[in-house]
Design a protein around this motif. Sequence first.
Motif, short mmCIF file in Angstrom:
data_model
loop_
_atom_site.label_atom_id
_atom_site.label_comp_id
_atom_site.label_asym_id
_atom_site.label_seq_id
_atom_site.Cartn_x
_atom_site.Cartn_y
_atom_site.Cartn_z
N VAL A 97 38.28 40.00 37.39
CA VAL A 97 37.06 40.73 37.03
C VAL A 97 36.89 40.83 35.52
O VAL A 97 35.83 40.55 34.97
CB VAL A 97 37.06 42.13 37.67
N ALA A 98 37.96 41.23 34.85
CA ALA A 98 37.92 41.47 33.40
C ALA A 98 38.88 40.52 32.70
O ALA A 98 39.76 39.94 33.33
CB ALA A 98 38.30 42.92 33.11
N VAL A 158 36.24 32.58 33.88
CA VAL A 158 35.03 33.00 34.57
C VAL A 158 35.35 34.20 35.44
O VAL A 158 36.28 34.17 36.24
CB VAL A 158 34.45 31.85 35.42
N SER A 159 34.57 35.26 35.27
CA SER A 159 34.77 36.50 36.01
C SER A 159 34.17 36.41 37.42
O SER A 159 33.29 35.58 37.69
CB SER A 159 34.10 37.65 35.26
N SER A 216 34.67 47.10 33.04
CA SER A 216 33.42 46.37 32.78
C SER A 216 32.91 46.47 31.35
O SER A 216 31.82 46.01 31.05
CB SER A 216 32.33 46.87 33.74
N GLY A 217 33.71 47.07 30.45
CA GLY A 217 33.27 47.21 29.08
C GLY A 217 32.99 45.88 28.40
O GLY A 217 32.11 45.79 27.53
N TRP A 218 33.71 44.83 28.79
CA TRP A 218 33.51 43.51 28.18
C TRP A 218 32.10 42.97 28.46
O TRP A 218 31.62 42.09 27.75
CB TRP A 218 34.56 42.54 28.70
N MET A 219 31.42 43.49 29.51
CA MET A 219 30.09 43.01 29.87
C MET A 219 28.97 43.75 29.17
O MET A 219 27.81 43.36 29.29
CB MET A 219 29.88 43.12 31.38
N LEU A 220 29.29 44.83 28.45
CA LEU A 220 28.25 45.69 27.92
C LEU A 220 27.29 44.95 27.00
O LEU A 220 26.07 45.03 27.17
CB LEU A 220 28.89 46.87 27.19
N ASP A 221 27.81 44.24 26.01
CA ASP A 221 26.93 43.51 25.08
C ASP A 221 26.09 42.47 25.81
O ASP A 221 24.90 42.31 25.50
CB ASP A 221 27.76 42.83 23.99
N ARG A 222 26.69 41.77 26.76
CA ARG A 222 25.95 40.78 27.53
C ARG A 222 24.83 41.42 28.34
O ARG A 222 23.72 40.89 28.44
CB ARG A 222 26.90 40.01 28.46
N THR A 276 34.95 31.05 26.20
CA THR A 276 35.34 32.45 26.20
C THR A 276 35.41 32.94 27.65
O THR A 276 35.33 32.14 28.58
CB THR A 276 34.34 33.30 25.41
N PHE A 277 35.58 34.23 27.83
CA PHE A 277 35.54 34.80 29.17
C PHE A 277 34.10 35.13 29.49
O PHE A 277 33.44 35.85 28.75
CB PHE A 277 36.42 36.04 29.25
#
Length: 309
Positions: A114-115, A125-126, A157-163, A274-275
């Motif tokens: 997931v992360a 890939v998540s 899910s913090g890694w998805m915030l900017d996206r 990247t991820f």
Amino acid sequence: MAQRIAGGLRGRGLPGRLIAFAALLATGLSAAAADVLAIVPDVSEPYRAVLYQIVDGMRRSASVRLVQIPSGADPGQPALTVEGERVVIALGGTAAQAADALRTRLPVVAGAVVAPTGMPPLPGVSLETDPEALFKHLTALLPTIRTVHWLYRPERSGWMLDRAQAAARHSRLKLVVVAVDNARSAAQRYQEILDRADSQTDAVWLSQDPALIGADSTLPDILGRAWARNIVVFSGSVQHVSHGVLFALYPDNTAMGENLARLALAHAGGAPFTFEPNRELQSAINRRTAEHLGIAPELARYDLVLPAR
């Protein structure tokens, strides 16, 4: 294989030197290294099926040598070897830990997580759905929506915030983000959001995080409140659609594996990687919820329509 080829040539009366060359060629072909070393944990269903669907997809893009490790294995055990592969793809957190010892020898890529995982984080890939795909689908289905509410747990899910924020701007949506830590605080915030949401302009992007959404507790309350006030709720989980969420975009496991192998090989050749969230998706819609909301979607465009008639 070498014996079968040589024997077939000998039966045709060809010279011994040519027979020997054919046998050597066949041996070389059978011993050729795979492009990808795929590492998977030995897990139970239904996760096992997901992993092997991903591996099947990887084999569409690359030759694969598959190594299975015990699910609770010590990261250094069993010892993993490289046999000429160009890149390692580790599926799942346990596999990513086990592959860490190979990072000095080969590029390592993560999937079925997931992360981001590893230090520094591995490319990969998540299992999380790409927010841009979700928002594009939402605005095509419901053009009046202007605001999307998203509760997330930063640890997951913090890694998805900017996206997610960039995707919302691209779709001309306002993304209202709320960070929460547990199911209790999530339930309270979902209640507040649904009590004040405008059914014409607001929608809720439901988290896939099991620490925030309990199928037997939080989810029924969310969907009950949304149903009573005609609020659109969408998700990246097909299971949520079966409970009453309007639509979901969820992983196409085989296509995801095919894309993962393609990206991994390009990365092994020097391409940046990247991820990333998953962009290989299938779609599901809840027919009953759509009818309740007064929406008439083109059902033939969906991979899954629930409830089935």
